[in-house]
Design an enzyme around this catalytic site. Sequence first.
Site, PDB file in Angstrom:
ATOM      1  CB  SER A 144       2.241   5.775 -13.129  1.00  0.00           C
ATOM      2  OG  SER A 144       1.583   4.699 -13.768  1.00  0.00           O
ATOM      3  CE1 TYR A 157       0.007   3.970  -8.601  1.00  0.00           C
ATOM      4  CE2 TYR A 157      -0.415   3.912 -10.965  1.00  0.00           C
ATOM      5  CZ  TYR A 157       0.456   3.788  -9.894  1.00  0.00           C
ATOM      6  OH  TYR A 157       1.772   3.499 -10.127  1.00  0.00           O
TER       7      TYR A 157
END
Length: 265
Positions: A144, A157
């Site tokens: 990400s 995350y």
Amino acid sequence: MGKLDGRVVLVTGAARGQGEQEARLFVAEGARVVVADVLVEQGEALVKELGEEFGADVARFVRLDVGDEGDWAVAVAVAKDAFGKIDGLVNNAGILRFNELVNTPLAEFEQVVRVNMTGAFLGIRAVAPEIEAAGGGTIVNTSSYTGLTGMPLVGAYAATKHAVLGLTRVAAMELAGKGIRVNAVCPGAVDTAMTNPALLDPDADLTTSSAALEAYYRGLLPMGRIGRPEEVAALVLFLTCDDSSYITGQPFVVDGGWLAGVSPF
């Protein structure tokens, strides 16, 4: 000739979003794809649709909880039974939870770790020997934008996506001699259910929700728009096909310029 003719690729989290678009693109480029997900109805529907468009033998569905070691053994067996080999893996499955670090329950943190980080580890461990046995191939891990920088409210995350990059680099070094290239994609804001939960509500006004997202990112990103899952899929295709034959151990950012800096205009 497709870019993936003769390849067999297992894609996790493939029932919707980025994984779905990766599965669609891979089949269109000649691959046979194992659609792996916990979303059984959606995954089976995708396989049926791909079969109707490209032929009955282009895709198989397998229910896969990526954090479950036993499920990975089953997924590998299904792939080999259907197609005889596996020479590609896309660790795409992931979940996102918003919370301040100090207010994040341990169970929530561990849930995100189980899917995003443990899932990628188990995938590499289960599939890499099969790729080696097939004569070599590729692994693409989904990290990400937040795997390369920080962002408030996504501590669990971001931690897992940083870890995915570490796994990618180590795997690339350990597996290069076995003919396996390992890279990572780092998407920024992409118009999927993770960024736009309205996509999960059949009664939601998607025109309104998408317009709101576009307005937000227009004022944030240098390119002035949210990304499309098809754009991420195109990058994953590049890293899975021979166009990237001399690339391994690298993160590839697809984020509309977000990592370069926030637009002041």
